[in-house]
Write a protein that holds these residues in place. Structure first.
Motif, PDB file in Angstrom:
ATOM      1  N   LEU A  91      35.813  37.893  14.854  1.00 49.34           N
ATOM      2  CA  LEU A  91      37.058  38.649  14.753  1.00 49.34           C
ATOM      3  C   LEU A  91      37.086  39.783  15.770  1.00 49.34           C
ATOM      4  CD1 LEU A  91      37.751  38.835  10.914  1.00 49.34           C
ATOM      5  CD2 LEU A  91      38.927  37.480  12.631  1.00 49.34           C
ATOM      6  N   LEU A  92      35.955  40.452  15.947  1.00 44.56           N
ATOM      7  CA  LEU A  92      35.887  41.508  16.953  1.00 44.56           C
ATOM      8  C   LEU A  92      36.174  40.938  18.341  1.00 44.56           C
ATOM      9  CD1 LEU A  92      32.737  43.479  15.757  1.00 44.56           C
ATOM     10  CD2 LEU A  92      35.133  44.170  15.547  1.00 44.56           C
ATOM     11  N   PHE A  93      35.585  39.776  18.641  1.00 41.95           N
ATOM     12  CA  PHE A  93      35.797  39.124  19.930  1.00 41.95           C
ATOM     13  C   PHE A  93      37.275  38.797  20.137  1.00 41.95           C
ATOM     14  CE2 PHE A  93      36.231  35.107  22.272  1.00 41.95           C
ATOM     15  CZ  PHE A  93      35.729  35.491  23.508  1.00 41.95           C
ATOM     16  N   ALA A  94      37.912  38.212  19.123  1.00 39.95           N
ATOM     17  CA  ALA A  94      39.327  37.839  19.237  1.00 39.95           C
ATOM     18  C   ALA A  94      40.202  39.069  19.465  1.00 39.95           C
ATOM     19  CB  ALA A  94      39.780  37.087  17.983  1.00 39.95           C
TER      20      ALA A  94
ATOM     21  N   PHE B  96      39.923  29.884  15.625  1.00 40.72           N
ATOM     22  CA  PHE B  96      40.374  29.450  14.309  1.00 40.72           C
ATOM     23  C   PHE B  96      41.133  30.583  13.612  1.00 40.72           C
ATOM     24  CE2 PHE B  96      39.790  28.935   9.730  1.00 40.72           C
ATOM     25  CZ  PHE B  96      40.304  27.668   9.546  1.00 40.72           C
ATOM     26  N   ALA B  97      40.563  31.792  13.624  1.00 40.99           N
ATOM     27  CA  ALA B  97      41.212  32.933  12.964  1.00 40.99           C
ATOM     28  C   ALA B  97      42.546  33.258  13.636  1.00 40.99           C
ATOM     29  CB  ALA B  97      40.288  34.153  12.990  1.00 40.99           C
ATOM     30  N   ALA B  98      42.570  33.241  14.974  1.00 43.93           N
ATOM     31  CA  ALA B  98      43.810  33.533  15.699  1.00 43.93           C
ATOM     32  C   ALA B  98      44.868  32.474  15.389  1.00 43.93           C
ATOM     33  CB  ALA B  98      43.543  33.605  17.204  1.00 43.93           C
ATOM     34  N   GLY B  99      44.454  31.211  15.343  1.00 43.80           N
ATOM     35  CA  GLY B  99      45.380  30.128  15.027  1.00 43.80           C
ATOM     36  C   GLY B  99      45.948  30.245  13.622  1.00 43.80           C
ATOM     37  N   MET B 100      45.095  30.599  12.671  1.00 44.56           N
ATOM     38  CA  MET B 100      45.559  30.769  11.290  1.00 44.56           C
ATOM     39  C   MET B 100      46.571  31.913  11.194  1.00 44.56           C
ATOM     40  SD  MET B 100      44.259  28.377   9.468  1.00 44.56           S
ATOM     41  CE  MET B 100      44.531  28.944   7.809  1.00 44.56           C
ATOM     42  N   CYS B 101      46.308  33.001  11.914  1.00 46.10           N
ATOM     43  CA  CYS B 101      47.260  34.120  11.912  1.00 46.10           C
ATOM     44  C   CYS B 101      48.589  33.707  12.541  1.00 46.10           C
ATOM     45  CB  CYS B 101      46.670  35.322  12.645  1.00 46.10           C
ATOM     46  SG  CYS B 101      45.403  36.205  11.707  1.00 46.10           S
TER      47      CYS B 101
ATOM     48  N   ARG C 166      51.056  41.784  18.056  1.00 52.09           N
ATOM     49  CA  ARG C 166      51.225  41.429  16.641  1.00 52.09           C
ATOM     50  C   ARG C 166      50.031  40.626  16.140  1.00 52.09           C
ATOM     51  NH1 ARG C 166      55.439  40.635  12.730  1.00 52.09           N
ATOM     52  NH2 ARG C 166      54.216  40.421  10.834  1.00 52.09           N
ATOM     53  N   LEU C 167      49.545  39.701  16.947  1.00 50.19           N
ATOM     54  CA  LEU C 167      48.394  38.895  16.574  1.00 50.19           C
ATOM     55  C   LEU C 167      47.154  39.774  16.437  1.00 50.19           C
ATOM     56  CD1 LEU C 167      47.268  36.135  15.912  1.00 50.19           C
ATOM     57  CD2 LEU C 167      47.081  35.684  18.368  1.00 50.19           C
ATOM     58  N   ALA C 168      46.972  40.726  17.352  1.00 48.59           N
ATOM     59  CA  ALA C 168      45.832  41.642  17.263  1.00 48.59           C
ATOM     60  C   ALA C 168      45.902  42.467  15.974  1.00 48.59           C
ATOM     61  CB  ALA C 168      45.779  42.561  18.484  1.00 48.59           C
ATOM     62  N   ILE C 169      47.098  42.909  15.615  1.00 45.02           N
ATOM     63  CA  ILE C 169      47.274  43.691  14.381  1.00 45.02           C
ATOM     64  C   ILE C 169      46.910  42.851  13.157  1.00 45.02           C
ATOM     65  CG2 ILE C 169      49.026  44.739  12.871  1.00 45.02           C
ATOM     66  CD1 ILE C 169      50.370  45.729  15.517  1.00 45.02           C
TER      67      ILE C 169
END
Length: 82
Positions: free
Chosen positions: A62-65, A19-24, A39-42
């Protein structure tokens, strides 16, 4: 004894990470930004910093992603590789 509401399951962590990765990704796309792993990791690290600052929490999702995007090895896998 902890109730099921007091801890995250692996499935919860994975879902929240997605979800967090998708929102970013949506945010970057709306801004016309390039979307790639780094860029996504940043962006996720920025989000993690904001959550830590505002809530004094460090969400495992978030740590996992971030770990998945950066290709960081699991601690358990490292221990067996010595």
């Amino acid at each position: 004894m902890m109730s099921t509401d007091e801890y995250e399951t692996d499935e919860d962590i994975y879902h929240d990470a997605c979800f967090a990765a998708g929102m970013c990704c949506l945010k970057l796309a709306c801004e016309g930004g390039e979307i790639n792993r780094e860029r996504l990791a940043i962006e996720l690290m920025r989000l993690l910093g904001a959550v830590i600052e505002k809530r004094e929490e460090c969400p495992s999702s978030l740590l996992f992603a971030i770990e998945q995007l950066r290709g960081e090895p699991d601690v358990e896998a490292d221990e067996g590789a010595g």
